[in-house]
Design a protein around this motif. Structure first.
Motif, PDB file in Angstrom:
ATOM      1  N   ALA A 232      34.041  39.326  26.289  1.00 14.61           N
ATOM      2  CA  ALA A 232      34.392  39.660  27.675  1.00 14.61           C
ATOM      3  C   ALA A 232      35.798  40.248  27.759  1.00 14.61           C
ATOM      4  CB  ALA A 232      34.288  38.408  28.543  1.00 14.61           C
ATOM      5  N   MET A 233      36.745  39.651  27.050  1.00 16.34           N
ATOM      6  CA  MET A 233      38.114  40.176  27.059  1.00 16.34           C
ATOM      7  C   MET A 233      38.162  41.574  26.458  1.00 16.34           C
ATOM      8  SD  MET A 233      40.502  36.981  25.920  1.00 16.34           S
ATOM      9  CE  MET A 233      39.781  35.363  26.020  1.00 16.34           C
ATOM     10  N   ALA A 234      37.456  41.765  25.352  1.00 20.28           N
ATOM     11  CA  ALA A 234      37.458  43.067  24.688  1.00 20.28           C
ATOM     12  C   ALA A 234      36.917  44.153  25.610  1.00 20.28           C
ATOM     13  CB  ALA A 234      36.631  42.999  23.404  1.00 20.28           C
ATOM     14  N   ARG A 235      35.880  43.847  26.357  1.00 23.03           N
ATOM     15  CA  ARG A 235      35.289  44.842  27.258  1.00 23.03           C
ATOM     16  C   ARG A 235      36.210  45.145  28.436  1.00 23.03           C
ATOM     17  NH1 ARG A 235      30.159  46.026  25.677  1.00 23.03           N
ATOM     18  NH2 ARG A 235      29.405  44.639  24.010  1.00 23.03           N
ATOM     19  N   THR A 236      36.943  44.150  28.897  1.00 24.05           N
ATOM     20  CA  THR A 236      37.946  44.384  29.939  1.00 24.05           C
ATOM     21  C   THR A 236      38.999  45.367  29.436  1.00 24.05           C
ATOM     22  OG1 THR A 236      37.621  42.209  30.948  1.00 24.05           O
ATOM     23  CG2 THR A 236      39.745  43.295  31.337  1.00 24.05           C
ATOM     24  N   LEU A 237      39.470  45.145  28.219  1.00 23.75           N
ATOM     25  CA  LEU A 237      40.495  46.018  27.637  1.00 23.75           C
ATOM     26  C   LEU A 237      39.950  47.415  27.366  1.00 23.75           C
ATOM     27  CD1 LEU A 237      42.083  43.495  25.132  1.00 23.75           C
ATOM     28  CD2 LEU A 237      43.230  44.505  27.110  1.00 23.75           C
ATOM     29  N   ALA A 238      38.734  47.512  26.859  1.00 21.37           N
ATOM     30  CA  ALA A 238      38.158  48.816  26.523  1.00 21.37           C
ATOM     31  C   ALA A 238      38.010  49.690  27.762  1.00 21.37           C
ATOM     32  CB  ALA A 238      36.803  48.626  25.838  1.00 21.37           C
TER      33      ALA A 238
ATOM     34  N   GLU B 183      43.327  36.741  32.545  1.00 17.29           N
ATOM     35  CA  GLU B 183      43.724  35.349  32.751  1.00 17.29           C
ATOM     36  C   GLU B 183      42.549  34.519  33.258  1.00 17.29           C
ATOM     37  OE1 GLU B 183      47.090  35.819  35.280  1.00 17.29           O
ATOM     38  OE2 GLU B 183      48.481  36.218  33.613  1.00 17.29           O
ATOM     39  N   ALA B 184      41.697  35.126  34.093  1.00 19.00           N
ATOM     40  CA  ALA B 184      40.488  34.431  34.538  1.00 19.00           C
ATOM     41  C   ALA B 184      39.533  34.187  33.376  1.00 19.00           C
ATOM     42  CB  ALA B 184      39.790  35.240  35.631  1.00 19.00           C
ATOM     43  N   GLN B 185      39.614  35.046  32.363  1.00 18.41           N
ATOM     44  CA  GLN B 185      38.801  34.877  31.158  1.00 18.41           C
ATOM     45  C   GLN B 185      39.460  33.941  30.151  1.00 18.41           C
ATOM     46  OE1 GLN B 185      38.517  39.044  30.224  1.00 18.41           O
ATOM     47  NE2 GLN B 185      36.697  39.355  31.498  1.00 18.41           N
TER      48      GLN B 185
END
Length: 327
Positions: A46-52, A289-291
């Protein structure tokens, strides 16, 4: 300097400047692949997809940024894939503690080295862990847990997502620092471990705050302490384990972006600048931060490199004490 030499020098320096400018403007020249060495669906993915999603416009919006999951062998498959990729910046990894610090000591053979096989790009931050117990355990803080454990030797157990996982090694380090003898019970994943803790089959667990938080709020688990050096933004009133008298106890899952060894310096800088910019965007920070991510302020490539080296050293000793091995 001879006039001809001056002219040659001017041509050389001009060409070098143009070459650098060309390198800076042509990257990326094809899709950028952000490799996640885990299966889809977890907090890392999930974090990686937010960054991508946020990275593409920071790199010029001409080429897509794609997330590619390469799970298996405790994240070693994805890490080895990135280590062997062309070092041009188009293949990078959303790395965690496992491939970047722990696995080199845990596995008999791996096809990469966490220090020499990668180019550090940015230290993103960490996912705080918490020490949680089943509510039936008559303890309210870490010191009470230690006293209860010593009064009932080898009676208390802690669940982990598997032998050699950070949730296992957190318990090993706790035993070492606190002088306790809590028994390790490995499971095949966080879900089964948490289910047995909720059912009272095991006494406690050292798990990430994001996973534990709903059960803490529902009263199904009691949180005793945060395992990182700083308190968690999600549980600001919960003291750290170190605050409660366990010395030098700082355990978390860290996250960093790395590429293959030998990446051009200007490409590393362009990627680093892009990620720093992303982390300054309020909506992205809120989502991360929510993740569960606690965002680092030490965002230079060399800071990630130094941190990885220190983590490799720390976990080497913990793995040795635990006796854990993986094939």
């Amino acid at each position: 300097m001879h006039p001809i030499s001056r002219r040659a020098f001017a041509i050389y320096t001009g060409a070098a400047t143009l070459g650098l400018a060309h390198a800076q403007t042509t990257f990326p020249s094809k899709p950028v692949i952000l490799v996640v060495p885990y299966a889809p669906g977890g907090p890392t993915d999930a974090m990686a997809r937010t960054l991508a999603t946020a990275l593409k416009p920071k790199l010029g919006d001409k080429e897509p940024v794609l997330v590619e999951n390469k799970a298996g062998a405790g994240a070693n498959i994805g890490a080895e894939y990135v280590a062997r990729a062309e070092p041009d910046g188009h293949t990078i990894m959303f790395g965690t503690s496992a491939p970047l610090a722990i696995n080199v000591s845990l596995y008999q053979k791996i096809g990469y080295d966490p220090v020499s096989s990668f180019t550090p790009i940015i230290y993103l931050g960490y996912l705080p862990n918490v020490l949680v117990v089943h509510p039936s355990l008559p303890v309210r803080n870490v010191q009470e847990l230690i006293a209860y454990g010593k009064a009932h030797p080898r009676k208390l157990s802690f669940a982990s997502s598997g032998s050699g996982a950070s949730s296992h090694l957190a318990g090993v380090q706790f035993n070492q620092r606190a002088g306790t003898d809590f028994q390790h019970v490995p499971y095949k994943g966080t879900g089964p471990a948490l289910n047995d803790l909720l059912g009272g089959q095991v006494s406690m667990a050292f798990t990430d705050v994001l996973t534990a938080l709903p059960h803490i709020k529902a009263g199904k688990l009691r949180v005793l302490g945060v395992t990182t050096a700083a308190r968690s933004r999600s549980l600001p009133d919960v003291p750290t384990v170190m605050e409660q008298g366990v010395p030098d106890y700082d355990v978390s899952v860290f996250f960093g972006i790395v590429g293959p060894a030998g990446m051009p310096r200007d490409v590393v800088q362009k990627l680093n600048t892009a990620f720093v910019g992303i982390l300054q965007q309020p909506e992205v920070r809120q989502r991360l931060e929510a993740q569960g991510l606690a965002i680092s302020n030490e965002q230079k490539p060399e800071q990630l490199g130094a941190f990885i080296q220190s983590e490799v050293k720390k976990w080497r000793e913990v793995v040795r004490i635990s006796g854990a091995r993986a094939d």
